[in-house]
Design a protein around this motif. Sequence first.
Motif, PDB file in Angstrom:
ATOM      1  N   LEU A  86      39.626  -2.720  20.007  1.00  0.00           N
ATOM      2  CA  LEU A  86      38.413  -3.604  19.644  1.00  0.00           C
ATOM      3  C   LEU A  86      37.223  -3.811  20.500  1.00  0.00           C
ATOM      4  CD1 LEU A  86      37.166  -5.598  17.280  1.00  0.00           C
ATOM      5  CD2 LEU A  86      38.517  -7.686  18.511  1.00  0.00           C
ATOM      6  N   ALA A  87      37.339  -4.034  21.818  1.00  0.00           N
ATOM      7  CA  ALA A  87      36.532  -3.772  22.728  1.00  0.00           C
ATOM      8  C   ALA A  87      35.658  -2.496  22.631  1.00  0.00           C
ATOM      9  CB  ALA A  87      37.033  -4.003  24.165  1.00  0.00           C
ATOM     10  N   ALA A  88      36.172  -1.402  22.488  1.00  0.00           N
ATOM     11  CA  ALA A  88      35.661  -0.007  22.446  1.00  0.00           C
ATOM     12  C   ALA A  88      34.903  -0.020  21.059  1.00  0.00           C
ATOM     13  CB  ALA A  88      36.894   1.049  22.583  1.00  0.00           C
ATOM     14  N   THR A  89      35.297  -0.645  19.934  1.00  0.00           N
ATOM     15  CA  THR A  89      34.452  -0.503  18.676  1.00  0.00           C
ATOM     16  C   THR A  89      33.289  -1.087  18.939  1.00  0.00           C
ATOM     17  OG1 THR A  89      36.498  -0.121  17.493  1.00  0.00           O
ATOM     18  CG2 THR A  89      34.764  -1.017  16.385  1.00  0.00           C
ATOM     19  N   LEU A  90      33.518  -2.230  19.460  1.00  0.00           N
ATOM     20  CA  LEU A  90      32.093  -3.248  19.590  1.00  0.00           C
ATOM     21  C   LEU A  90      31.210  -2.701  20.614  1.00  0.00           C
ATOM     22  CD1 LEU A  90      33.685  -6.910  19.653  1.00  0.00           C
ATOM     23  CD2 LEU A  90      32.454  -5.802  17.843  1.00  0.00           C
ATOM     24  N   THR A  91      31.843  -2.157  21.399  1.00  0.00           N
ATOM     25  CA  THR A  91      30.864  -1.308  22.553  1.00  0.00           C
ATOM     26  C   THR A  91      30.255  -0.166  21.782  1.00  0.00           C
ATOM     27  OG1 THR A  91      32.203  -1.989  24.481  1.00  0.00           O
ATOM     28  CG2 THR A  91      30.761  -0.018  24.648  1.00  0.00           C
ATOM     29  N   GLY A  92      30.889   0.498  21.276  1.00  0.00           N
ATOM     30  CA  GLY A  92      30.451   1.853  20.357  1.00  0.00           C
ATOM     31  C   GLY A  92      29.172   1.401  19.311  1.00  0.00           C
ATOM     32  N   ILE A  93      29.409   0.313  18.813  1.00  0.00           N
ATOM     33  CA  ILE A  93      28.390  -0.368  17.833  1.00  0.00           C
ATOM     34  C   ILE A  93      27.196  -0.699  18.809  1.00  0.00           C
ATOM     35  CG2 ILE A  93      27.850  -2.436  15.874  1.00  0.00           C
ATOM     36  CD1 ILE A  93      30.657  -2.189  15.152  1.00  0.00           C
ATOM     37  N   ARG A  94      27.495  -1.466  19.852  1.00  0.00           N
ATOM     38  CA  ARG A  94      26.266  -1.824  20.629  1.00  0.00           C
ATOM     39  C   ARG A  94      25.442  -0.804  21.244  1.00  0.00           C
ATOM     40  NH1 ARG A  94      30.100  -5.807  22.287  1.00  0.00           N
ATOM     41  NH2 ARG A  94      29.728  -7.750  21.496  1.00  0.00           N
ATOM     42  N   VAL A 135      28.491  -1.349   8.934  1.00  0.00           N
ATOM     43  CA  VAL A 135      28.419  -2.750   8.394  1.00  0.00           C
ATOM     44  C   VAL A 135      29.694  -3.012   7.666  1.00  0.00           C
ATOM     45  CG1 VAL A 135      27.047  -3.895   6.514  1.00  0.00           C
ATOM     46  CG2 VAL A 135      25.971  -2.802   8.645  1.00  0.00           C
ATOM     47  N   PRO A 136      30.306  -2.232   6.676  1.00  0.00           N
ATOM     48  CA  PRO A 136      31.168  -2.653   5.902  1.00  0.00           C
ATOM     49  C   PRO A 136      32.429  -3.081   6.590  1.00  0.00           C
ATOM     50  CG  PRO A 136      30.260  -0.555   4.846  1.00  0.00           C
ATOM     51  CD  PRO A 136      29.849  -0.924   6.233  1.00  0.00           C
ATOM     52  N   SER A 137      32.699  -2.120   7.901  1.00  0.00           N
ATOM     53  CA  SER A 137      33.868  -2.668   8.456  1.00  0.00           C
ATOM     54  C   SER A 137      33.660  -3.873   9.379  1.00  0.00           C
ATOM     55  CB  SER A 137      34.469  -1.493   9.354  1.00  0.00           C
ATOM     56  OG  SER A 137      33.383  -1.440  10.328  1.00  0.00           O
ATOM     57  N   LEU A 138      32.506  -4.289   9.552  1.00  0.00           N
ATOM     58  CA  LEU A 138      32.079  -5.302  10.355  1.00  0.00           C
ATOM     59  C   LEU A 138      32.376  -6.644   9.220  1.00  0.00           C
ATOM     60  CD1 LEU A 138      29.021  -4.656  12.484  1.00  0.00           C
ATOM     61  CD2 LEU A 138      31.283  -4.966  13.401  1.00  0.00           C
TER      62      LEU A 138
END
Length: 107
Positions: free
Chosen positions: A5-13, A48-51
């Motif tokens: 989850l942290a890696a996913t959020l970092t990727g989006i950022r 966006v859809p996954s968020l």
Amino acid sequence: MPDDLAATLTGIRDLIAARDDLAVRTNWDVPDDVSEFNAAQDKLAARVPSLLAALDAVLEIHEEFDGQCSSCYDGYGDEAAWPCAELRAITTALTGTPQLSEDENHG
């Protein structure tokens, strides 16, 4: 927070930062830079859809029942006041407006 989850959020950022870096360039090579900017926008839009699905999943388990959150408990083992801390945090992050629980509103 789980590593994935942290890696996913970092990727989006990182996608947001890359797009923002493109947006503030002062000497654009218009055809190439517009194409690069549009590609960055498309990568963000794809997330966006996954968020939204993640938010929906969290919100689905937090339901109001008689002024209490059906999923959250306070430090005494009682159901937390509605809206619960998680719902208030999400709402504040999305709207920019701090949210109060019913207890705080009528305190």
